[in-house]
Design a protein around this motif. Structure first.
Motif, PDB file in Angstrom:
ATOM      1  N   ALA A  36     -38.023  13.131  38.840  1.00  0.00           N
ATOM      2  CA  ALA A  36     -37.056  12.835  39.901  1.00  0.00           C
ATOM      3  C   ALA A  36     -36.728  14.085  40.702  1.00  0.00           C
ATOM      4  CB  ALA A  36     -35.771  12.258  39.298  1.00  0.00           C
ATOM      5  N   ALA A  37     -36.329  13.863  41.942  1.00  0.00           N
ATOM      6  CA  ALA A  37     -35.811  14.936  42.793  1.00  0.00           C
ATOM      7  C   ALA A  37     -34.512  14.450  43.407  1.00  0.00           C
ATOM      8  CB  ALA A  37     -36.820  15.295  43.887  1.00  0.00           C
ATOM      9  N   LEU A  38     -33.507  15.295  43.407  1.00  0.00           N
ATOM     10  CA  LEU A  38     -32.264  14.960  44.105  1.00  0.00           C
ATOM     11  C   LEU A  38     -31.741  16.216  44.779  1.00  0.00           C
ATOM     12  CD1 LEU A  38     -29.340  14.571  41.531  1.00  0.00           C
ATOM     13  CD2 LEU A  38     -31.654  14.999  40.757  1.00  0.00           C
ATOM     14  N   TRP A  39     -31.316  16.023  45.997  1.00  0.00           N
ATOM     15  CA  TRP A  39     -30.813  17.161  46.751  1.00  0.00           C
ATOM     16  C   TRP A  39     -29.660  16.746  47.642  1.00  0.00           C
ATOM     17  CZ3 TRP A  39     -35.830  15.212  47.652  1.00  0.00           C
ATOM     18  CH2 TRP A  39     -36.072  14.638  48.890  1.00  0.00           C
ATOM     19  N   GLY A  40     -28.915  17.752  48.038  1.00  0.00           N
ATOM     20  CA  GLY A  40     -27.759  17.552  48.895  1.00  0.00           C
ATOM     21  C   GLY A  40     -27.116  18.900  49.134  1.00  0.00           C
ATOM     22  N   PRO A  41     -26.117  18.979  50.003  1.00  0.00           N
ATOM     23  CA  PRO A  41     -25.469  20.255  50.312  1.00  0.00           C
ATOM     24  C   PRO A  41     -24.868  20.892  49.065  1.00  0.00           C
ATOM     25  CG  PRO A  41     -24.808  18.548  51.877  1.00  0.00           C
ATOM     26  CD  PRO A  41     -25.548  17.856  50.777  1.00  0.00           C
ATOM     27  N   PRO A  42     -24.577  22.185  49.125  1.00  0.00           N
ATOM     28  CA  PRO A  42     -23.900  22.821  47.989  1.00  0.00           C
ATOM     29  C   PRO A  42     -22.612  22.075  47.640  1.00  0.00           C
ATOM     30  CG  PRO A  42     -24.610  24.476  49.572  1.00  0.00           C
ATOM     31  CD  PRO A  42     -24.848  23.149  50.217  1.00  0.00           C
ATOM     32  N   THR A 187     -48.502   9.168  30.173  1.00  0.00           N
ATOM     33  CA  THR A 187     -47.990   9.417  28.823  1.00  0.00           C
ATOM     34  C   THR A 187     -46.736   8.582  28.598  1.00  0.00           C
ATOM     35  OG1 THR A 187     -48.848  11.676  28.866  1.00  0.00           O
ATOM     36  CG2 THR A 187     -47.147  11.170  27.227  1.00  0.00           C
ATOM     37  N   VAL A 188     -46.703   7.835  27.517  1.00  0.00           N
ATOM     38  CA  VAL A 188     -45.571   6.943  27.248  1.00  0.00           C
ATOM     39  C   VAL A 188     -44.543   7.629  26.360  1.00  0.00           C
ATOM     40  CG1 VAL A 188     -44.858   4.746  26.255  1.00  0.00           C
ATOM     41  CG2 VAL A 188     -47.032   4.907  27.500  1.00  0.00           C
ATOM     42  N   SER A 189     -44.965   8.196  25.242  1.00  0.00           N
ATOM     43  CA  SER A 189     -44.032   8.798  24.306  1.00  0.00           C
ATOM     44  C   SER A 189     -44.762   9.851  23.480  1.00  0.00           C
ATOM     45  CB  SER A 189     -43.433   7.721  23.396  1.00  0.00           C
ATOM     46  OG  SER A 189     -42.507   8.270  22.488  1.00  0.00           O
ATOM     47  N   PRO A 190     -44.102  10.956  23.185  1.00  0.00           N
ATOM     48  CA  PRO A 190     -42.773  11.347  23.659  1.00  0.00           C
ATOM     49  C   PRO A 190     -42.835  11.782  25.121  1.00  0.00           C
ATOM     50  CG  PRO A 190     -43.716  13.106  22.353  1.00  0.00           C
ATOM     51  CD  PRO A 190     -44.665  11.942  22.232  1.00  0.00           C
ATOM     52  N   PHE A 191     -41.774  11.550  25.838  1.00  0.00           N
ATOM     53  CA  PHE A 191     -41.773  11.765  27.278  1.00  0.00           C
ATOM     54  C   PHE A 191     -41.485  13.213  27.653  1.00  0.00           C
ATOM     55  CE2 PHE A 191     -37.370  10.579  26.199  1.00  0.00           C
ATOM     56  CZ  PHE A 191     -36.680  11.644  26.748  1.00  0.00           C
ATOM     57  N   CYS A 192     -41.869  13.570  28.862  1.00  0.00           N
ATOM     58  CA  CYS A 192     -41.436  14.813  29.499  1.00  0.00           C
ATOM     59  C   CYS A 192     -41.127  14.485  30.946  1.00  0.00           C
ATOM     60  CB  CYS A 192     -42.511  15.894  29.415  1.00  0.00           C
ATOM     61  SG  CYS A 192     -42.052  17.390  30.346  1.00  0.00           S
ATOM     62  N   SER A 193     -39.913  14.759  31.366  1.00  0.00           N
ATOM     63  CA  SER A 193     -39.488  14.461  32.735  1.00  0.00           C
ATOM     64  C   SER A 193     -39.052  15.732  33.447  1.00  0.00           C
ATOM     65  CB  SER A 193     -38.314  13.468  32.729  1.00  0.00           C
ATOM     66  OG  SER A 193     -38.726  12.210  32.278  1.00  0.00           O
ATOM     67  N   TRP A 194     -39.450  15.829  34.708  1.00  0.00           N
ATOM     68  CA  TRP A 194     -39.022  16.935  35.569  1.00  0.00           C
ATOM     69  C   TRP A 194     -37.915  16.423  36.482  1.00  0.00           C
ATOM     70  CZ3 TRP A 194     -41.908  21.733  35.722  1.00  0.00           C
ATOM     71  CH2 TRP A 194     -43.061  21.734  34.941  1.00  0.00           C
ATOM     72  N   ILE A 195     -36.804  17.161  36.546  1.00  0.00           N
ATOM     73  CA  ILE A 195     -35.708  16.842  37.459  1.00  0.00           C
ATOM     74  C   ILE A 195     -35.558  18.032  38.396  1.00  0.00           C
ATOM     75  CG2 ILE A 195     -33.329  16.076  37.674  1.00  0.00           C
ATOM     76  CD1 ILE A 195     -35.097  14.254  35.940  1.00  0.00           C
ATOM     77  N   LEU A 196     -35.949  17.859  39.644  1.00  0.00           N
ATOM     78  CA  LEU A 196     -35.983  18.939  40.621  1.00  0.00           C
ATOM     79  C   LEU A 196     -34.814  18.786  41.576  1.00  0.00           C
ATOM     80  CD1 LEU A 196     -39.819  18.679  41.380  1.00  0.00           C
ATOM     81  CD2 LEU A 196     -38.689  19.927  39.516  1.00  0.00           C
TER      82      LEU A 196
END
Length: 383
Positions: A36-42, A187-196
């Motif tokens: 996932a990626a999420l962004w917004g102002p400071p 890849t199903v399990s075990p998972f690795c997720s990137w949150i940017l």
């Protein structure tokens, strides 16, 4: 009693307002090994949304390792890879023997070598300033997947201020990250997720929307605006803990001023709470606003000092409600020189993260308090 109006750190639990659907979406992404990626102002609530999501997952008994790396002082892929590899390993263990074992097992063919003395002194796993090879980078980026598989436990990798990696060198790193994500997407399990995550709105838009990096590999999670009724209930409940009262109309006025920016609202009401003994009145609110403006004025002056005269005039046009800047009358009225110059000015103000453009291609000043300061004190619009 601690103040309910928290503005100096991410919030969870009772202090977290709204955005339940965004947290649910983010939790679903993490538990399915997606990115996932999420962004917004400071100060728009990104870290709180991630923290609340982690809180929810752990409250529900979902086991996973968490690696969080803030890239505020990271500017090059070389520095990033060293810090990233170290933080990923430390998410699994902080025991030197185990750190060394993981390093030797998965990074044996790289230039990344664990130094116990350096770790004891700095807390950093990998030091050095020598150039890293492409193999070194790929091996480091594979680490969260390998450790998750070894420990049979998922891992979430949170990279804050991700836009700081954006550069010609960083673009090569992006492509390596894409290759690694793509190789593990099934890849199903075990998972690795990137949150940017990122707080430079236009820079993050450029990476993910205009240049389409991480296309079909990372899902954007949008943080919806805070609902005014939820803010009002939170503020009323917060003051009631101290036996204090505030009129709903006053809360609505504050929400309008700050355009429902929860960080500004929490900061403002934190000051109000410290100034009052009972009922909130106009004097208290005005004194609190004066305090808030005093804290931010020097930063806002610095922003304006950094603008050229042309950029300042374009910013004034934005505040005046101009949408189409390249028309002859607008160019003449604000002395913008030419339509080609207008494009350069827009790009400059966006690069400096002063303005952005919404889905309707309408310009907006990113910081609502900065916009208020500009209108009231700098340009004195309406006076």
């Amino acid at each position: 009693m601690d103040s309910p109006f928290i503005f100096d750190k991410p919030v969870t639990g009772k202090a977290f307002v709204g955005r339940r659907s965004a947290c649910s979406t983010l939790a679903n992404i993490i538990t399915h090994g997606q990115n996932a990626a999420l962004w917004g102002p400071p100060k728009s609530g990104k870290r709180s949304a991630v923290a609340q999501t982690v809180f929810n997952l752990r409250s529900n008994g979902v086991p996973f390792m968490l690696c969080t790396l803030n890239l505020l002082n990271v500017r090059t892929p070389e520095v990033f890879i060293r810090k990233f590899a170290g933080e990923v390993i430390k998410a699994a263990t902080d025991i030197p023997d185990e750190i060394e074992s993981i390093s030797e097992k998965y990074l044996y063919s790289t230039s990344l070598v664990f130094d116990r003395a350096f770790y004891a002194e700095t807390g950093e796993v990998f030091g050095g300033t020598f150039k890293l090879s492409e193999n070194d980078c790929l091996a480091a980026l594979e680490l969260p997947y390998l450790i998750a598989r070894e420990r049979n436990t998922g891992m979430a990798v949170v990279l804050e201020e991700f836009q700081n990696l954006d550069s010609p060198e960083g673009e090569r790193l992006f492509k390596s990250m894409e290759d690694v994500m793509s190789a593990h997407r099934d890849t199903v399990s075990p998972f690795c997720s990137w949150i940017l995550t990122g707080s430079r709105t236009n820079a993050m838009n450029s990476i993910f929307c205009r240049r389409h990096y991480f296309w079909n590999l990372v899902e954007r999670v949008e943080l919806p605006p805070f609902a005014e009724n939820e803010i009002a209930e939170f503020v009323l409940k917060g003051f009631s803990q101290f036996g204090k009262v505030i009129d709903r109309d006053m809360i609505q006025g504050v929400c309008n001023l700050f355009k429902n920016n929860m960080w500004h609202i929490n900061h403002f009401f934190f000051i109000c709470n410290s100034l009052s003994k009972g009922f909130m009145n106009d004097t208290i609110l005005n004194d609190a606003l004066s305090c808030v403006m005093s804290v931010n004025e020097s930063a806002y002056r610095s922003i304006m000092d950094d603008l050229t005269a042309f950029q300042e005039r374009l910013l004034k046009a934005v505040l005046d409600g101009v949408v189409k800047f390249s028309t002859t009358d607008v160019i003449e009225k604000y002395a913008l020189n030419s339509s080609a110059n207008v494009k350069r000015l827009k790009d400059a103000l966006m690069k400096k993260e002063v303005i952005t453009f919404n889905d309707r291609e309408e310009p907006e000043v990113i910081d609502p308090l900065f916009e208020y300061w500009l209108r009231k004190y700098y340009f004195k619009i309406g006076k």
